[in-house]
Design a protein around this motif. Sequence first.
Motif, short mmCIF file in Angstrom:
data_model
loop_
_atom_site.label_atom_id
_atom_site.label_comp_id
_atom_site.label_asym_id
_atom_site.label_seq_id
_atom_site.Cartn_x
_atom_site.Cartn_y
_atom_site.Cartn_z
N LYS A 40 33.94 -18.68 -24.68
CA LYS A 40 32.74 -19.15 -23.97
C LYS A 40 33.06 -19.52 -22.52
O LYS A 40 32.28 -19.23 -21.61
N ASN A 41 34.22 -20.12 -22.32
CA ASN A 41 34.63 -20.42 -20.94
C ASN A 41 34.79 -19.14 -20.13
O ASN A 41 34.40 -19.08 -18.96
N ALA A 42 35.36 -18.13 -20.76
CA ALA A 42 35.59 -16.87 -20.04
C ALA A 42 34.25 -16.20 -19.69
O ALA A 42 34.09 -15.65 -18.60
N MET A 43 33.31 -16.26 -20.61
CA MET A 43 32.01 -15.63 -20.35
C MET A 43 31.31 -16.31 -19.17
O MET A 43 30.75 -15.65 -18.29
N ALA A 44 31.37 -17.64 -19.16
CA ALA A 44 30.74 -18.38 -18.06
C ALA A 44 31.47 -18.12 -16.74
O ALA A 44 30.85 -17.95 -15.69
N TRP A 45 32.79 -18.08 -16.82
CA TRP A 45 33.60 -17.88 -15.61
C TRP A 45 33.33 -16.51 -14.98
O TRP A 45 33.22 -16.38 -13.78
N ASP A 46 33.21 -15.48 -15.81
CA ASP A 46 33.01 -14.13 -15.26
C ASP A 46 31.63 -14.02 -14.61
O ASP A 46 31.45 -13.27 -13.65
#
Length: 884
Positions: free
Chosen positions: A230-236
């Motif tokens: 979820k962090n990666a999705m938001a970061w991208d």
Amino acid sequence: RAILLRDYRAPDYWIDKTDLHFSLAEEATDVTAELMLRRNAEAAAGAPLVLHGQDMELIEVAVDGRPLAPREYQLTDELLTLPQVPAQFKLTCKTRLKPAQNTSLEGLYKSHSMYCTQCEAEGFRKITYYLDRPDVMSEFTTTIDADRSRYPVLLSNGNLVDRGEGDGGRHWVRWHDPFKKPAYLFALVAGDLCALDDTFTTRSGREVTLRIFVEAKDLDKCDHAMASLKNAMAWDEKVYGREYDLDIFMIVAVDDFNMGAMENKGLNIFNTSCVLAKPETTTDAGFQRVEAVVAHEYFHNWSGNRVTCRDWFQLSLKEGFTVFRDAEFSADMGSPTVKRVEDVSLLRTLQFAEDAGPMSHPVQPASFIEISNFYTLTIYEKGAEVVRMLRNLLGAAQFRRGSDLYFERHDGQAVTIDDFVKAMEDASGRDLGQFKRWYSQAGTPVLEVDGVYDAGREEFTLTVSQSCPPTPDSETKLAFHIPLAVGLVGEAGPLALRLRGSDSGTGEADQGSCVLELTKPQQTFVFEGVAEKPVPSLLRGFSAPVKLHYDYSRDDLMRLMSRDSDGFCRWDASQQLGVAVIGDLIDRYGKTGELHREPADPRLLSAHRELLDDDSLDRAMVALMLRLPTEAYLSELADTVDVEAIHAARQHLRKALALALAEQWERVYHGNCSDEAYRADAGAIARRSLKNTALGYLALREDDNSLELCRTQFEQADNMTDVLAALACLVNGTSAAATAASTAALAAFYQRWQHEPLVVNQWLSVQAGCVAPGGLARVKALLQHPGFDIKNPNKVRALIGTFCNQNAINFHLKSGAGYRFLADQIIVLNRLNPQIAARMTTPLTKWQKYDPQRQILMKSELERILIEPDLSKDVYEVVSKSLR
Ligand code: ARG
Ligand code: ZN
């Protein structure tokens, strides 16, 4: 046998649609593929259709529904050729596979009770006959039919569109992936799996189902991966403006897996080691690896899947860019300096060694025999450094514009590294012509830097020469375009910078940093208004993947360690000081063959004392700077590796630090013990790292107190980081008491964790890394242990890999027994799993770094492997190239 970049031709046929039907059964799996083929407008009218395929049985092939007679096609070990086909037609191909016998872990195979696939780079051709090349992109529909009770979960790429019941307890599902993709991104999973579910709402408001599939016993180890996803999705979304595009994103954990993970569209398949994590079973490094790999595979959805590679020479297009993206993500989630230092250590130790050895290749290779051998540190890590240099040269804003342009211009296409650089050029208006040499020239550039201070004129002059040693691909090199970030450090800290004729460099004076752009073999830069003799801070943040030589005094290094504002350079100064001090001891050992009472340079002792005594310092920074250069890094720096001297010198210095700073280690150990519940954040990780560094030094005293500390931590810690650190101390102890404690601890550990393969792997690894004499016998004994399995790559890496790569003193036995052992294992692995066999060969390929006797022994093992019958392409390429 070599494939060349310059031979690239577009395919003669396209495959617009791919409709697959899998019927899974224990003895064999039947696959029916229906391909809608269309001749490329550029191809010759009568062009034959040549499909890839291997290791399967061809049952039937039909054109537009008409089965072909054997004389209407030609079949070899690797190709199916149809000499005459219409310009547009449907090809139906029935094949039969034996997944349970597929130990290569490529194509369709079984891991425990589940079926799974690994198709990158060229594994799809073990499933059906196909144009298995990344520039052939197709719309896939996949139907899977299997026994319902054994395989309740049936997965493939895209969205689930249909499902139903079959006869005899069977069921089926159908998946459709609306995005065209190359076959290497295809995936299938079938098994009895549990899932952790969650959702993510994209920036534009679409809700995406997130699902991590694991075996039931692992369901309690998925939370960290889910949070990371979820962090990666938001970061991208935030950093690259990239949103997810399907309604569901799935991850499946598989125990038998050659690499870390695979970015199959909508259905990432992961090595369990890169997805499962919980404090009791997983170390801090494990937690960080899960976060990084989950992000890496997710980021591939754009950098790799939506925009893919034209051919495998472009591999770094997706891997270098995606590693850069995941590294920046990890930096943002944790400590940026720690992340940078870890990445640079890996690059300087292993990638530099690769680039100086027989397998050296450019970030864009010009040829290969087996593409699996090119999933290398050069393609991944150096490739990421090249992208980082672009970001630093262009600045974050222009780089983002270039990235946006790249994704917009090439969405849905299979493209090249040139296309990527062109987008960066077009968005920024900069000429990157010379910069592109980073992609085509192998080898690590060397910078010789000289600094002269003129007190009268208050000027400091830096003269920088660049060169690059010859590599197998080219004898001579053209000058690279190298961003060299520098600062000047005075008595009290960084000085303001004023660069004369500032067109040769761009300054950010307020941060005391500026970037010198090197483009010629030699250049001179003059800093004005320098009121005191400075120590230059060079290659700040490791601004380019180069070796830099500057004649620092040890006092200069100590100034950088305490005063430089650049975290990377402060750490690097500590490493250079360590290298110098260990270097004294190596020389001494070389002359006398022992180091009994040899004093170590007191400056290093006092530098470490200062680090330990100053509570105002950042713990993470202190933990990093207390790490002495590893034996692997010291070996990389040496022209000829003196195995015994390096080991003895480093151990001697460790012992000296242990005794001289005994009080400090004890204070820091106790000061960093904590009762708080385990957390994997940067602060807690730094605390444990510092504490366990201290424990390592305390253990070297080999007295009752320190033994008791280790034993208590081993028995009472609630997390694997602390348990394993204590176990490593016990295992590497030499006193009779430590040996007894170690035996008991190892037995207790196995007893407790025997049903957790990933923990057993740590148990194998800590023993394989034990530097006490007798390592080879211990490792040979462990090969027979029920906790080991040569068919499982994680276990091979944990036991054989750790021993041969991280236990030099035991592996590089003068007798050559270590080399013989490794060659024996490679010969076994060659038949089971060629990719892993080729990878395990690396230590032998570095023979040129050793003394003449060892060279002979290592080469004779390579020669023994080379004459093996049925040598795989993978092993053949690595061994033959390393002997030429
Ligand atoms: N594309 C994957 C990744 O870096 C690596 C898989 C390559 N697999 C292989 N067997 N060569 O995320
Ligand atoms: Zn990747």
